[in-house]
Design a protein around this motif. Structure first.
Motif, PDB file in Angstrom:
ATOM      1  N   VAL A 111      30.370  37.219  39.761  1.00  0.00           N
ATOM      2  CA  VAL A 111      29.495  37.729  40.397  1.00  0.00           C
ATOM      3  C   VAL A 111      29.781  38.296  41.466  1.00  0.00           C
ATOM      4  CG1 VAL A 111      26.908  37.455  39.998  1.00  0.00           C
ATOM      5  CG2 VAL A 111      28.071  37.112  38.410  1.00  0.00           C
ATOM      6  N   GLN A 112      29.712  39.683  41.827  1.00  0.00           N
ATOM      7  CA  GLN A 112      29.251  39.774  44.214  1.00  0.00           C
ATOM      8  C   GLN A 112      27.956  40.364  43.588  1.00  0.00           C
ATOM      9  OE1 GLN A 112      32.325  42.550  44.032  1.00  0.00           O
ATOM     10  NE2 GLN A 112      33.939  41.278  44.702  1.00  0.00           N
ATOM     11  N   GLU A 113      27.273  40.924  43.443  1.00  0.00           N
ATOM     12  CA  GLU A 113      25.819  41.464  43.308  1.00  0.00           C
ATOM     13  C   GLU A 113      25.107  41.186  42.352  1.00  0.00           C
ATOM     14  OE1 GLU A 113      25.131  44.665  45.880  1.00  0.00           O
ATOM     15  OE2 GLU A 113      27.719  45.212  45.251  1.00  0.00           O
ATOM     16  N   ILE A 114      23.707  41.110  42.237  1.00  0.00           N
ATOM     17  CA  ILE A 114      22.563  41.134  41.391  1.00  0.00           C
ATOM     18  C   ILE A 114      21.737  41.457  41.851  1.00  0.00           C
ATOM     19  CG2 ILE A 114      21.248  39.146  40.197  1.00  0.00           C
ATOM     20  CD1 ILE A 114      23.195  36.397  40.849  1.00  0.00           C
ATOM     21  N   LEU A 115      21.608  43.216  40.923  1.00  0.00           N
ATOM     22  CA  LEU A 115      20.181  43.327  41.696  1.00  0.00           C
ATOM     23  C   LEU A 115      18.921  43.461  40.579  1.00  0.00           C
ATOM     24  CD1 LEU A 115      22.790  46.294  41.426  1.00  0.00           C
ATOM     25  CD2 LEU A 115      21.969  45.374  43.026  1.00  0.00           C
ATOM     26  N   ARG A 143      39.823  41.501  38.133  1.00  0.00           N
ATOM     27  CA  ARG A 143      41.059  41.931  38.388  1.00  0.00           C
ATOM     28  C   ARG A 143      41.504  42.343  36.504  1.00  0.00           C
ATOM     29  NH1 ARG A 143      44.333  36.600  40.025  1.00  0.00           N
ATOM     30  NH2 ARG A 143      42.436  35.347  38.336  1.00  0.00           N
ATOM     31  N   GLU A 144      40.992  42.645  35.627  1.00  0.00           N
ATOM     32  CA  GLU A 144      40.882  42.258  34.690  1.00  0.00           C
ATOM     33  C   GLU A 144      41.311  44.248  34.740  1.00  0.00           C
ATOM     34  OE1 GLU A 144      39.865  42.010  29.786  1.00  0.00           O
ATOM     35  OE2 GLU A 144      39.336  40.612  31.254  1.00  0.00           O
ATOM     36  N   LEU A 145      39.736  44.442  35.224  1.00  0.00           N
ATOM     37  CA  LEU A 145      39.897  46.093  35.531  1.00  0.00           C
ATOM     38  C   LEU A 145      40.329  46.740  35.749  1.00  0.00           C
ATOM     39  CD1 LEU A 145      37.341  48.208  34.339  1.00  0.00           C
ATOM     40  CD2 LEU A 145      36.020  47.765  36.304  1.00  0.00           C
ATOM     41  N   ALA A 146      40.493  45.875  37.480  1.00  0.00           N
ATOM     42  CA  ALA A 146      41.496  46.856  38.165  1.00  0.00           C
ATOM     43  C   ALA A 146      42.692  47.376  37.239  1.00  0.00           C
ATOM     44  CB  ALA A 146      41.989  45.610  39.252  1.00  0.00           C
ATOM     45  N   GLN A 147      43.687  46.439  36.557  1.00  0.00           N
ATOM     46  CA  GLN A 147      44.739  46.473  35.893  1.00  0.00           C
ATOM     47  C   GLN A 147      45.005  47.623  34.908  1.00  0.00           C
ATOM     48  OE1 GLN A 147      47.920  44.700  36.499  1.00  0.00           O
ATOM     49  NE2 GLN A 147      48.332  46.426  35.313  1.00  0.00           N
ATOM     50  N   ILE A 148      43.669  47.742  34.094  1.00  0.00           N
ATOM     51  CA  ILE A 148      44.002  48.957  33.336  1.00  0.00           C
ATOM     52  C   ILE A 148      43.710  49.977  34.311  1.00  0.00           C
ATOM     53  CG2 ILE A 148      41.711  49.681  31.435  1.00  0.00           C
ATOM     54  CD1 ILE A 148      41.109  46.795  31.210  1.00  0.00           C
ATOM     55  N   GLY A 203      39.338  54.331  47.015  1.00  0.00           N
ATOM     56  CA  GLY A 203      39.969  53.038  46.424  1.00  0.00           C
ATOM     57  C   GLY A 203      40.819  51.740  46.180  1.00  0.00           C
ATOM     58  N   GLU A 204      41.057  50.866  47.169  1.00  0.00           N
ATOM     59  CA  GLU A 204      41.942  49.742  45.859  1.00  0.00           C
ATOM     60  C   GLU A 204      40.886  48.638  45.784  1.00  0.00           C
ATOM     61  OE1 GLU A 204      45.555  47.364  46.882  1.00  0.00           O
ATOM     62  OE2 GLU A 204      46.249  48.684  47.113  1.00  0.00           O
ATOM     63  N   ALA A 205      39.751  48.542  46.722  1.00  0.00           N
ATOM     64  CA  ALA A 205      38.877  47.473  46.078  1.00  0.00           C
ATOM     65  C   ALA A 205      37.721  48.198  45.300  1.00  0.00           C
ATOM     66  CB  ALA A 205      37.956  46.904  47.509  1.00  0.00           C
ATOM     67  N   ALA A 206      37.792  49.344  45.262  1.00  0.00           N
ATOM     68  CA  ALA A 206      36.284  49.736  43.714  1.00  0.00           C
ATOM     69  C   ALA A 206      37.199  49.832  42.556  1.00  0.00           C
ATOM     70  CB  ALA A 206      36.845  52.096  43.896  1.00  0.00           C
ATOM     71  N   LEU A 207      38.678  49.469  42.255  1.00  0.00           N
ATOM     72  CA  LEU A 207      39.522  49.345  41.290  1.00  0.00           C
ATOM     73  C   LEU A 207      39.342  47.951  40.465  1.00  0.00           C
ATOM     74  CD1 LEU A 207      43.031  50.531  41.811  1.00  0.00           C
ATOM     75  CD2 LEU A 207      41.082  52.008  40.973  1.00  0.00           C
ATOM     76  N   ALA A 208      38.129  47.408  41.437  1.00  0.00           N
ATOM     77  CA  ALA A 208      38.166  46.102  40.536  1.00  0.00           C
ATOM     78  C   ALA A 208      36.657  45.680  40.890  1.00  0.00           C
ATOM     79  CB  ALA A 208      38.154  44.595  41.617  1.00  0.00           C
TER      80      ALA A 208
END
Length: 475
Positions: free
Chosen positions: A173-177, A196-201, A274-279
């Motif tokens: 969890v990075q943000e709670i809105l 990381r799972e999402l980034a891989q997919i 970008g790369e950060a958005a993949l995760a």
């Protein structure tokens, strides 16, 4: 010795001879000749009483009464006669006094007392006092009496309008809105995870798209060469097969992303991220409603298999009233019946209709469940709230129907205060069926009569006050 004195002496001796407690003969007491000849009759009788009192005390008392009564003229007969005459005269005097008393009550005070009692039953109030106390006078008339059954129940969420929001991939969890109580719309972002799972997919999708582009270009080139007969037909077929496989791989990667909740638009925008958005994984609201639960903190790892969902969203604009139907009510309660739902405390009511009754009983309670759908735009009905439902099971006509507010209890009787020429008279009535704060009157109130319908406790209090004052006056 005179004959009378001899008779007395013989009686004296006989009493000694017949004594039951001492069978032995006893000597007769010596009495001098002068005592027997010179003593008057009253003294001779006294000797006999004195002797008998030693053995027969009860008899002595009776004889003494006779002797006293006979002292008037010296004759026992005349004494008894005098006592009888005195008794007769006294009885006649008592009867005469009693008759005089009855006549006096009947002709002087009886009617006045009854009239005074009737007046005590009447309560007199002016029009101004009626308005001040809020007493409404109505005319007795017939009407419908709706027979109801009361069922307990509870307000619950509509299960179709409750969503337990969980992530489809594991992530941190990075943000709670959003938080508990927030109103959300469908598609609103609730929290952001790094997965990381999402980034891989996503990477697999981008790789499949790049390979498809390459295979597509190779196929088109070989197809042009085949037209110029520079390459063989077999190479063209091989290139076509590779193109077909690349397309299938891209479709598979795209479906995986869609299964994770990404839209076609989001998938189409992956190439420019970008790369950060993949995760980045956005946990979104699947329905519009209110966040009623949140089990999520920043920095924790969550997944679809979590014990508790990170968010629970419910649409409370529509709720269910679940009613408990016990076996005794199975035959009376069914779908389509009108229901009045009353919250515990009685400050909230709603009208509805039974739209479903479960065909099976719950094992724990041995009861069925009836469902009433209630509109709840302002959120007044809260799930978990206990309720009572009045189900209308039948309806009947009655000659006289009055509101329950018109009834009072006086001297353990149900009464209605009927308006007469003199004032309000508390009249006993026989009650019939009750329903929806109305009651049928079987006897005691006729159609067309005027009666107090509201705030009748004031009349009862006034009637009691006058009764107490009347009781004090009587004493």
């Amino acid at each position: 010795m005179t004959e009378q004195n001899l008779t007395i002496a013989r009686a004296h001796a006989t009493c000694h001879a017949t004594d039951g407690r001492d069978r032995r003969a006893r000597p007769v007491p010596r009495v001098s000749h002068d005592a027997l000849t010179n003593t008057p009759e009253s003294f001779s009788m006294a000797l006999i009483v004195d002797f008998l009192s030693k053995r027969y005390r009860l008899t002595t008392v009776l004889l003494a009464v006779v002797l006293v009564a006979g002292c008037g003229d010296g004759s026992p007969g005349s004494a008894a006669e005098g006592a009888g005459q005195d008794t007769h005269v006294a009885a006649q005097k008592a009867d005469a006094d009693h008759e005089d008393g009855e006549d006096h009550d009947d002709h002087e005070g009886g009617e006045d007392h009854d009239e005074h009692g009737d007046e005590e039953r009447i309560v007199r109030l002016t029009q101004k006092e009626l308005a001040e106390f809020g007493i409404e006078v109505r005319t007795a008339e017939g009407g419908a009496v709706t027979v109801t059954r009361q069922l307990p129940g509870e307000i619950v969420f509509d299960p179709d309008l409750v969503a337990r929001v969980t992530p489809r991939v594991q992530g941190v969890v990075q943000e709670i809105l959003k938080r508990t109580g927030d109103r959300v719309q469908q598609g609103d972002v609730l929290a952001v995870l790094a997965s990381r799972e999402l980034a891989q997919i996503k990477s697999d999708y981008l790789s499949a798209q790049a390979r498809l582009d390459l295979v597509q270009a190779t196929f088109e080139r070989k197809q042009r060469l085949a037209e110029q007969q520079i390459t063989s037909e077999a190479e063209v077929l091989e290139s076509r097969q590779a193109l077909r496989e690349a397309k299938l791989a891209l479709q598979l990667a795209e479906r995986k992303l869609q299964a994770l909740g990404l839209s076609r638009q989001q998938i189409g925008e992956l190439g420019g991220q970008g790369e950060a958005a993949l995760a980045r994984y956005e946990l979104t609201a699947p329905i519009a409603g209110t966040v009623i639960e949140r089990h999520l903190t920043r920095g924790e790892t969550t997944a679809a298999e979590a014990d508790q969902p990170p968010f629970v969203i419910a649409d409370t604009e529509t709720v269910w009233a679940q009613l408990t139907v016990y076996p005794r009510d199975f035959g009376a309660v069914h779908a389509g019946q009108k229901v009045t739902v009353i919250a515990d405390g009685g400050d909230l009511t709603a009208e509805g209709t039974i739209d479903y009754v479960t065909p099976q009983m719950r094992e724990a309670t041995r009861s069925a469940t009836a469902r009433v759908v209630l509109d709840n735009p302002d959120g007044r009905w809260r799930p978990g709230q206990f309720i009572t439902a009045r189900v209308q099971v039948a309806q009947a006509q009655a000659d006289v129907v009055i509101p329950e507010s018109a009834l009072q209890t006086v001297e353990q009787e149900s009464v209605v205060f009927v308006l007469t020429d003199e004032g309000f008279e508390p009249r006993p009535v026989r009650l019939g069926r009750r329903a929806e704060e109305k009651v049928e009157i079987e006897a005691g109130l006729r159609p067309g009569e005027r009666y107090a319908a509201t705030n009748t406790f004031t009349l009862k209090a006034e009637h009691g006050r006058e009764a107490l004052e009347g009781a004090g006056h009587a004493h």
